[in-house]
Design an enzyme around this catalytic site. Structure first.
Site, PDB file in Angstrom:
ATOM      1  N   ASP A   9       0.879  -1.170   0.000  1.00  0.00           N
ATOM      2  CA  ASP A   9       0.000   0.000   0.000  1.00  0.00           C
ATOM      3  C   ASP A   9       0.914   1.216   0.000  1.00  0.00           C
ATOM      4  OD1 ASP A   9      -1.719   2.094   0.462  1.00  0.00           O
ATOM      5  OD2 ASP A   9      -2.435   1.375   2.414  1.00  0.00           O
ATOM      6  N   LYS A  71       2.872  11.357  -3.590  1.00  0.00           N
ATOM      7  CA  LYS A  71       1.813  10.679  -4.336  1.00  0.00           C
ATOM      8  C   LYS A  71       0.802  11.681  -4.905  1.00  0.00           C
ATOM      9  CE  LYS A  71      -1.680   7.088  -3.410  1.00  0.00           C
ATOM     10  NZ  LYS A  71      -2.080   6.096  -2.386  1.00  0.00           N
ATOM     11  N   GLU A 172      -7.213   0.454  -4.282  1.00  0.00           N
ATOM     12  CA  GLU A 172      -7.158   0.353  -2.822  1.00  0.00           C
ATOM     13  C   GLU A 172      -8.464  -0.148  -2.198  1.00  0.00           C
ATOM     14  OE1 GLU A 172      -5.644   4.181  -1.570  1.00  0.00           O
ATOM     15  OE2 GLU A 172      -3.751   3.849  -2.597  1.00  0.00           O
ATOM     16  N   ASP A 194     -12.820   5.217   1.832  1.00  0.00           N
ATOM     17  CA  ASP A 194     -11.390   5.286   2.132  1.00  0.00           C
ATOM     18  C   ASP A 194     -10.889   6.723   2.044  1.00  0.00           C
ATOM     19  OD1 ASP A 194      -8.630   5.188   2.183  1.00  0.00           O
ATOM     20  OD2 ASP A 194      -8.414   3.684   0.625  1.00  0.00           O
TER      21      ASP A 194
HETATM   22  N1  ATP Z   1      -5.746   8.953  14.922  1.00  0.00           N
HETATM   23  C1  ATP Z   1      -5.897   9.715  13.865  1.00  0.00           C
HETATM   24  N2  ATP Z   1      -6.857  10.651  13.810  1.00  0.00           N
HETATM   25  C2  ATP Z   1      -7.000  11.455  12.743  1.00  0.00           C
HETATM   26  N3  ATP Z   1      -6.227  11.384  11.661  1.00  0.00           N
HETATM   27  C3  ATP Z   1      -5.264  10.467  11.645  1.00  0.00           C
HETATM   28  C4  ATP Z   1      -5.045   9.583  12.727  1.00  0.00           C
HETATM   29  N4  ATP Z   1      -4.011   8.786  12.418  1.00  0.00           N
HETATM   30  C5  ATP Z   1      -3.607   9.153  11.179  1.00  0.00           C
HETATM   31  N5  ATP Z   1      -4.340  10.167  10.727  1.00  0.00           N
HETATM   32  C6  ATP Z   1      -4.205  10.872   9.456  1.00  0.00           C
HETATM   33  O1  ATP Z   1      -4.433   9.961   8.413  1.00  0.00           O
HETATM   34  C7  ATP Z   1      -3.688  10.369   7.271  1.00  0.00           C
HETATM   35  C8  ATP Z   1      -2.933   9.199   6.773  1.00  0.00           C
HETATM   36  O2  ATP Z   1      -3.838   8.182   6.559  1.00  0.00           O
HETATM   37  P1  ATP Z   1      -3.398   6.901   5.756  1.00  0.00           P
HETATM   38  O3  ATP Z   1      -2.142   6.368   6.288  1.00  0.00           O
HETATM   39  O4  ATP Z   1      -4.585   6.023   5.702  1.00  0.00           O
HETATM   40  O5  ATP Z   1      -3.156   7.578   4.340  1.00  0.00           O
HETATM   41  P2  ATP Z   1      -2.306   7.045   3.146  1.00  0.00           P
HETATM   42  O6  ATP Z   1      -2.692   5.646   2.874  1.00  0.00           O
HETATM   43  O7  ATP Z   1      -0.900   7.342   3.374  1.00  0.00           O
HETATM   44  O8  ATP Z   1      -2.830   8.023   2.001  1.00  0.00           O
HETATM   45  P3  ATP Z   1      -3.679   7.741   0.704  1.00  0.00           P
HETATM   46  O9  ATP Z   1      -4.464   6.517   0.913  1.00  0.00           O
HETATM   47  O10 ATP Z   1      -4.538   8.967   0.582  1.00  0.00           O
HETATM   48  O11 ATP Z   1      -2.697   7.670  -0.379  1.00  0.00           O
HETATM   49  C9  ATP Z   1      -2.793  11.492   7.711  1.00  0.00           C
HETATM   50  O12 ATP Z   1      -3.337  12.711   7.268  1.00  0.00           O
HETATM   51  C10 ATP Z   1      -2.815  11.372   9.206  1.00  0.00           C
HETATM   52  O13 ATP Z   1      -2.618  12.617   9.808  1.00  0.00           O
HETATM   53 MG    MG Z   2      -4.350   4.752   1.897  1.00  0.00          MG
END
Ligand code: ATP
Ligand code: MG
Lengths: 723, 170
Positions: A9, A71, A172, A194
């Protein structure tokens, strides 16, 4: 030993790698024991490259040498709105490259976006190799369902640069649904909602036994938790400007501090209804005076800040549901994926929208990687255990006369699919035709994403309208588009085949691979595979300032979805006092206002710990909930007959009224003036001819022999303007 | 659907243009939407590219061609409008394939007829109304629509357009 293929991912904020072996899916933690690795690449002055949380910690020190959220830029044109937005927020240099492409400049060096992504993939690959104990060369990479062809192609290129054979570019939400439904013999219709760091996707799927059929998907590739952070950054910066007259936005260091604080506050609000934001020494003014920010923030205030962003996601949901031909209450379940879905504000609005409790027991950070791993395993195993029937998220169009783009394959058409359209020349003796391919929902060519264009000349020249060129469009199971043109008269085998891409040419790719800059990534010594102390941190490899480490370490202690995983043990908790590597001077904090350790005198960055610990415990509980309980949740769906689903496409407004091309003679009659179309016709035709005179050399035969009088949009306000 | 031997796959790929969508999915002409879906699933189990990665490249491309046709068949038969247009085409001895975008348009032709007018005069005045509307002359457009309605008094679409034009004219 069976062949190994991993699932990755590749997130905007965080990446995660998993593998399925012997029927078990495991998330593979990095050297620090963290389940996810920040998608951040730091370019050190000494030429070394760091990827992950260490790199993320580097942002506040070297904002211009630390590339995050890349990304958001991959597969985009330099002139796009999204790149402009990113430029406003990012402290690193985004510069223009050939063919409207873009590069990231760090010091003297320039990197293409696929190369940056390759560095992250490469790190994920090493993590997997270290954990599995053997080389890994094959992977399934998950991308947002709403990614267009350019973005998918660029991601695939990234895999190649990282030395991975990309078995599949997987959407995803589909991956998430797979990890939820794989091998459970379900019969359900679900929505996957998502919201990640940078993208939003919604997919509606039917999960039936071994078949995962996507009914529709919609999204926004520039909407995520990071946009929430920007809202708070704006608020803090504005308030600071009012108070001091200093614009923090002009100072990259201050800006990064704001960013860290904004994210911290957001995370805090997933646990508490109020948080305290403290940024000591956010900036030192010209008189040498240091300024700080201290402010509390309630979840109500926060909800107001981001409300319109949240509402945007539901507009996208409306679209997806409508395209799937279902209403919210038809859904048997709603799955929440992505970090921001931990926010009560999100869970509440989602619950309200879908009129049901979101499913529990799903780890929003890992399901995507796990699903990708399941699919990867199935792609290298002899028997197929699940069939993914996915769709193309965007309509595929071809550019025609008058700056229009005519639909060839509609969005949400299942893939793989192939369609052929016949085109003709519009001038006598015309030598070549220019074929432009677009993706998007507008009939105006320029409002769509240009996937590529090519000139086709390999046909027998003829009079206007005589030449017939078949253009074949194909979308494969990766969602990647290819186009072939053939002269119909000669059936000439020498057709032009191009794989459309705004990105890197074959040569450029080879160059990048030869340069091998991914080799400069500093590898972190990984703990022994048998070492179960996942929470432990190899001390010497931790950079001096690593505020994020802790938070992520906690996440890794959550048990894997797979209950009997031996990789992570319940008791693997890192005692706080064994954390000497944690920064002495933690510059930025966001702690729950009434945090239980508020007075404990620990380093300030630890204040938010307890809440976060609560979180992982909660998650662990749900994850370990017994399978029967989950089954009970699913209900008895045999009784709930799944209705036949009619895909309604309420957009005739933007369809041209085409004449059957099958019989040319008939068409020519029409040109001569069929009595059915005698009125109004000539006027519109004239208009068309005027348009033709100064424009594109290609048109569809349908265009040429267009039935007049189809223009309804002048009266019909909300349909797209056909012309 | 049974497993297929390589020779059968190649044979199927060769004659695929002669099969109509019903034959391809092993469906009766009166198949229900549910049948269509199930047929798509079971054919996909046989022809989905994922299920055939191990074949040599010749066979794989044959299977790939079939898979693409299977999705096409599904996309047409799953949607009432497209399926209607396709059935009309088959009924009138037309080809066994229909272009997706055209199937949709043809399927909505009936719809379009109401929208454009069913009588020559209705169409005539509707087109004139369109031109007026384009010029922004909503009052004139409303008059033309009014006339169009005298030829097709029950055309609901004309009525709603008239209402819209009148509102704009104010
Ligand atoms: N406990 C939480 N409460 C609120 N937001 C959170 C929490 N933990 C992580 N985040 C937020 O979630 C986001 C990252 O989420 P995630 O890891 O699912 O995204 P990603 O998979 O990297 O991105 P994408 O799927 O959009 O490419 C960040 O903006 C982070 O600040
Ligand atoms: Mg993601």
């Amino acid at each position: 030993m069976s062949e190994i293929a991993i699932g990755i991912d590749l997130g905007t904020s965080n990446s995660c790698v998993a593998v399925m072996q012997n029927g078990k899916v495991e998330v593979l933690p990095n050297a620090y024991g963290e389940a996810t690795t920040a998608s951040v690449v730091a370019f050190r002055e000494d030429g070394g490259i760091n990827v992950g949380n260490a790199a993320k910690a580097n942002i506040i020190h070297c904002p211009d040498r630390t590339v995050h959220s890349s990304k958001r830029l991959i597969g985009r044109y330099f002139f796009s709105q999204e790149v402009k937005k990113a430029q406003a927020i990012c402290s690193y240099q985004i510069i223009e490259a050939e063919n409207h492409g873009l590069r990231i400049q760090v010091g003297e060096e320039c990197f293409s976006l696929p190369e940056i992504a390759a560095m992250i993939l490469s790190e994920m690959k090493s993590i997997a190799e270290a954990r599995i104990g053997q080389p890994v060369t094959k992977a399934v990479i998950a991308v947002p369902a709403y990614f267009n062809d350019n973005q998918r192609q660029a991601t695939k290129d990234a895999g190649r640069i990282a030395g991975l054979e990309v078995l599949r570019i997987l959407n995803e939400p589909t991956a998430a649904a797979l990890s939820y439904g794989f091998g459970r013999g379900l019969s359900q219709r679900v929505a996957v909602w998502d919201l990640g760091g940078g993208t939003f996707d919604i997919s509606v799927l039917e999960i039936g036994d071994d078949v995962f059929e996507v009914l529709s998907t919609a999204g926004d590739t520039f909407l995520g938790g990071e946009d929430f952070d920007d809202r708070l950054i704006d608020l803090l910066a504005d308030e600071f400007a009012v108070r001091t007259g200093i614009n923090l936005r002009n100072d990259p260091f201050a800006l990064e501090k704001l960013k860290v604080a904004a994210e911290g506050a957001k995370k805090g609000l997933s646990l508490e209804s109020e948080v305290e934001i403290r940024i000591p020494d956010v900036i030192t003014d010209e008189n040498g005076e240091s300024h700080s920010i201290e402010r509390s923030l309630t979840s109500i205030e926060y909800a107001a800040l981001v409300n319109d962003l949240v509402q945007t996601t539901f507009k996208v949901c409306d679209e997806a549901l409508q395209q799937a031909g279902v209403v919210a209450r038809d859904l048997d379940g709603v799955m929440l994926v992505g970090g921001p879905t931990r926010l009560p504000l999100i869970r509440d609005t989602v619950r309200e929208y879908f009129q049901q409790e979101p499913r529990e027991g799903i780890d929003p950070d890992r399901v995507v990687a796990m699903g990708a791993a399941i699919h990867a395993a199935s792609l290298v195993s002899p028997d197929q255990e699940a069939y993914l029937l996915d769709v193309t998220p965007l309509s595929l169009r071809i550019g025609i006369v008058g700056g229009l783009a005519e639909k060839v394959i509609e969005r949400n058409t299942p893939v793989p699919i192939e369609q052929t359209r016949t085109f003709t020349t519009f001038k006598d003796g015309q030598e070549s035709v220019e074929i432009k391919v677009f993706q998007g929902e507008s009939q105006e060519a320029e409002d769509n994403e240009l996937l590529g264009q090519f000139s086709f000349a390999d046909f027998d020249k003829g009079a206007r309208g005589e030449v017939e060129i078949d253009v074949t469009f194909e979308i494969n199971t990766d969602g990647i588009v290819s186009v072939t043109a053939t002269d119909r008269a000669t059936g000439r085998a020498a057709s032009t085949r191009i794989t459309l891409s705004s990105g890197l040419s074959e040569d450029e790719l080879d160059d990048i691979i030869d340069q091998g800059r991914t080799d400069r990534i500093e590898q972190t010594p990984v703990l022994d595979e048998n070492d179960h102390v996942i929470g432990a941190i190899p001390l010497k490899s931790i950079p001096a300032d690593t505020p994020v480490i802790f938070e992520e370490t906690r996440a890794s202690k959550t048990k894997l979805l797979d209950d009997d995983s031996d990789l992570i043990e319940e008791g693997d908790i890192l005692p706080l006092d064994e954390a000497p590597a944690v920064p002495e001077a933690a510059p930025v904090t966001a702690a729950p206002a009434e945090g239980p350790t508020g007075e404990s005198g620990e380093a300030p960055q630890l204040k938010s710990e307890p809440s976060a610990f609560d979180l992982s415990e909660k998650t662990a509980q749900v994850n370990s909930s017994d399978p029967d309980e989950i089954a009970a949740f699913s209900g008895n769906f045999a009784e709930k007959a799944v209705d036949p689903i009619a895909i309604s496409t309420e957009d005739e407004g933007d369809e041209l009224d085409l004449i059957d091309l099958d019989d040319d003679a008939e068409d020519l009659d029409l040109l001569g003036g069929d009595d059915e179309d005698d009125l109004g016709g000539p006027i519109l035709e004239l208009g068309r001819d005027a348009e033709l005179a100064d424009t594109e050399p290609v048109m569809t035969k349908d265009e040429l022999f267009e039935t007049p009088g189809t223009d309804l949009s002048a009266l019909d306000d909300d349909s797209e303007e056909p012309r | 659907m049974p497993e297929m031997a390589p020779t059968e796959i190649k044979a199927l790929a060769r004659i695929i243009d002669e099969l109509d969508y019903y034959q391809l999915l092993h469906l009766k002409p009166n198949a229900s939407p549910r049948d269509v879906k199930l047929a798509f699933h079971s054919t996909s189990r046989v022809f989905h590219p994922d299920a055939n990665r191990h074949l040599d490249s010749d066979l794989r491309s044959a299977v790939g061609d079939i898979a693409k046709r299977v999705t096409e068949a599904y996309q047409v038969l799953r949607d009432a409008r497209r399926r209607g247009a396709y059935d009309d085409q088959l009924g009138s001895g037309g080809g066994s394939r229909i272009r997706l975008a055209e199937a949709l348009t043809a399927g909505s032709r009936q719809d379009t007829e109401t929208r454009q007018g069913r009588t020559p005069q209705g169409r005539q005045y509707f087109n004139l109304a369109n031109l007026d509307a384009k010029r922004g002359d909503w009052a004139a457009a409303a008059r033309q629509l009014q006339t169009a309605l005298t030829f097709e008094p029950d055309n609901e679409f004309f009525k709603s357009e008239l209402k819209a034009a009148r509102e704009k004219a104010r």
